[in-house]
Design a protein around this motif. Structure first.
Motif, mmCIF file in Angstrom:
data_model
loop_
_atom_site.group_PDB
_atom_site.id
_atom_site.type_symbol
_atom_site.label_atom_id
_atom_site.label_comp_id
_atom_site.label_asym_id
_atom_site.label_seq_id
_atom_site.Cartn_x
_atom_site.Cartn_y
_atom_site.Cartn_z
ATOM 1 N N UNK A 1 3.972 20.558 -9.903
ATOM 2 C CA UNK A 1 2.872 21.514 -9.979
ATOM 3 C C UNK A 1 3.289 22.810 -10.647
ATOM 4 N N UNK A 2 2.345 23.463 -11.279
ATOM 5 C CA UNK A 2 2.665 24.657 -12.060
ATOM 6 C C UNK A 2 2.852 25.907 -11.199
ATOM 7 N N UNK A 3 2.279 25.910 -10.006
ATOM 8 C CA UNK A 3 2.379 27.099 -9.166
ATOM 9 C C UNK A 3 3.112 26.769 -7.875
ATOM 10 N N UNK A 4 3.578 27.806 -7.198
ATOM 11 C CA UNK A 4 4.299 27.614 -5.937
ATOM 12 C C UNK A 4 3.399 26.967 -4.890
ATOM 13 N N UNK A 5 2.130 27.352 -4.877
ATOM 14 C CA UNK A 5 1.216 26.782 -3.884
ATOM 15 C C UNK A 5 0.971 25.302 -4.151
ATOM 16 N N UNK A 6 0.876 24.928 -5.428
ATOM 17 C CA UNK A 6 0.698 23.512 -5.761
ATOM 18 C C UNK A 6 1.917 22.698 -5.343
ATOM 19 N N UNK A 7 3.105 23.243 -5.563
ATOM 20 C CA UNK A 7 4.322 22.544 -5.174
ATOM 21 C C UNK A 7 4.423 22.436 -3.656
ATOM 22 N N UNK A 8 3.953 23.467 -2.958
ATOM 23 C CA UNK A 8 3.992 23.429 -1.495
ATOM 24 C C UNK A 8 3.092 22.315 -0.969
ATOM 25 N N UNK A 9 1.916 22.167 -1.574
ATOM 26 C CA UNK A 9 1.002 21.096 -1.169
ATOM 27 C C UNK A 9 1.638 19.738 -1.458
ATOM 28 N N UNK A 10 2.250 19.629 -2.633
ATOM 29 C CA UNK A 10 2.898 18.358 -2.995
ATOM 30 C C UNK A 10 4.024 18.024 -2.027
ATOM 31 N N UNK A 11 4.857 19.003 -1.706
ATOM 32 C CA UNK A 11 5.976 18.761 -0.794
ATOM 33 C C UNK A 11 5.472 18.301 0.577
ATOM 34 N N UNK A 12 4.404 18.918 1.034
ATOM 35 C CA UNK A 12 3.842 18.550 2.331
ATOM 36 C C UNK A 12 3.335 17.115 2.309
ATOM 37 N N UNK A 13 2.649 16.734 1.219
ATOM 38 C CA UNK A 13 2.119 15.374 1.108
ATOM 39 C C UNK A 13 3.248 14.354 1.044
ATOM 40 N N UNK A 14 4.280 14.666 0.293
ATOM 41 C CA UNK A 14 5.406 13.748 0.148
ATOM 42 C C UNK A 14 6.139 13.588 1.482
ATOM 43 N N UNK B 1 0.833 -1.210 0.000
ATOM 44 C CA UNK B 1 0.000 0.000 0.000
ATOM 45 C C UNK B 1 0.866 1.258 0.000
ATOM 46 N N UNK B 2 1.953 1.231 0.770
ATOM 47 C CA UNK B 2 2.853 2.379 0.831
ATOM 48 C C UNK B 2 3.467 2.668 -0.541
ATOM 49 N N UNK B 3 3.886 1.617 -1.239
ATOM 50 C CA UNK B 3 4.455 1.817 -2.576
ATOM 51 C C UNK B 3 3.424 2.433 -3.528
ATOM 52 N N UNK B 4 2.172 2.016 -3.399
ATOM 53 C CA UNK B 4 1.113 2.595 -4.236
ATOM 54 C C UNK B 4 0.926 4.086 -3.922
ATOM 55 N N UNK B 5 0.962 4.425 -2.633
ATOM 56 C CA UNK B 5 0.804 5.821 -2.228
ATOM 57 C C UNK B 5 1.972 6.678 -2.722
ATOM 58 N N UNK B 6 3.187 6.136 -2.632
ATOM 59 C CA UNK B 6 4.349 6.860 -3.131
ATOM 60 C C UNK B 6 4.235 7.050 -4.640
ATOM 61 N N UNK B 7 3.777 6.005 -5.333
ATOM 62 C CA UNK B 7 3.598 6.112 -6.788
ATOM 63 C C UNK B 7 2.619 7.227 -7.143
ATOM 64 N N UNK B 8 1.499 7.270 -6.424
ATOM 65 C CA UNK B 8 0.512 8.323 -6.687
ATOM 66 C C UNK B 8 1.078 9.702 -6.361
ATOM 67 N N UNK B 9 1.865 9.763 -5.291
ATOM 68 C CA UNK B 9 2.436 11.042 -4.880
ATOM 69 C C UNK B 9 3.406 11.575 -5.920
ATOM 70 N N UNK B 10 4.352 10.741 -6.364
ATOM 71 C CA UNK B 10 5.339 11.261 -7.312
ATOM 72 C C UNK B 10 4.732 11.493 -8.689
ATOM 73 N N UNK B 11 3.593 10.824 -8.967
ATOM 74 C CA UNK B 11 2.899 11.090 -10.230
ATOM 75 C C UNK B 11 2.416 12.539 -10.275
ATOM 76 N N UNK B 12 2.186 13.115 -9.091
ATOM 77 C CA UNK B 12 1.723 14.505 -9.021
ATOM 78 C C UNK B 12 2.841 15.513 -8.922
ATOM 79 N N UNK B 13 4.087 15.060 -9.061
ATOM 80 C CA UNK B 13 5.228 15.979 -8.963
ATOM 81 C C UNK B 13 5.213 16.983 -10.112
#
Length: 226
Positions: free
Chosen positions: A94-107, A80-92
């Motif tokens: 983001x076009x805006x600073x706020x999107x990247x901040x959300x992604x960094x927090x999730x990762x 399950x963890x590998x699946x979550x990591x896969x989904x997370x890096x698939x979202x790497x």
């Protein structure tokens, strides 16, 4: 920055890496050994996030096939963890600073999962998941790459190849020198990928023989090299 020149490409080949056009071959070799995490990390370090996502998904699927017994709850959790990591890096990316901040927090939050702890019994595999995530977290931040470079749970060959790809000349030289000295102290013959059988390489071999009294391996290394 990615640094390329004929000498660095030769070093990557010596470490078992390849240019991105041969990446699928290297990844297939990893996955044949069950090293899906390393396969994904190599893909990320070759700037192919999509291939990394697919590798992690294959790894998760392989673990689920192994975990059919009721006692394999930890294996299912790791799948399950590998699946979550896969989904997370698939979202790497983001076009805006706020999107990247959300992604960094999730990762960063995912990296706090118990089965990705530096104390995990699967450390040699988990280290590659942590390193690929830490690498992506460092992109465009100016942060040091030391979390990857100094992670001794990664193979020295992979860390040397990573350094050849992402460090400038002065930092690369310093890193190599530290690795050579540490290989001498720790009798780590993997350091020969840096030195060959030059003076420092002989010292590494001697340290290895002194510590492990394994003359046969040392003789085999010399015979192959010569």
């Amino acid at each position: 920055n990615v640094y390329e020149c004929p000498t660095r490409r030769a070093a990557l080949a010596a470490c078992g890496w390849a240019g991105k056009f041969d990446l699928s071959i290297v990844m297939a070799e990893c996955e044949a050994l069950g090293e899906f995490e390393r396969s994904a990390a190599l893909a990320v370090w070759h700037e192919n996030v999509g291939a990394a996502v697919e590798a992690l998904q294959r790894g998760s699927q392989a673990l689920r096939l192994q975990a059919r017994a009721p006692s394999n709850g930890s294996t299912l959790q790791y799948a399950e963890t590998l699946e979550l990591i896969a989904m997370c890096i698939a979202g790497f990316g983001g076009k805006t600073a706020s999107q990247m901040a959300v992604w960094r927090s999730a990762c960063a939050s995912l990296l706090q999962r118990e089965d990705l702890s530096p104390l995990s019994p699967k450390q040699s595999r988990v280290a590659y998941v942590r390193s690929l995530c830490n690498f992506l977290l460092s992109v465009n931040t100016g942060e040091s790459l030391d979390q990857v470079l100094e992670d001794t749970h990664l193979s020295l060959c992979d860390r040397v190849a990573f350094a050849c790809r992402f460090l400038d000349e002065s930092k690369l030289y310093g890193f190599m020198q530290r690795c050579i000295e540490k290989s001498k102290r720790q009798a780590n013959i993997e350091g020969l990928v840096i030195t060959g059988l030059a003076k420092d390489g002989v010292k590494i071999l001697q340290s290895y023989v002194d510590r492990y009294t394994d003359v046969q391996t040392a003789a085999l290394v010399v015979s192959i090299t010569l």
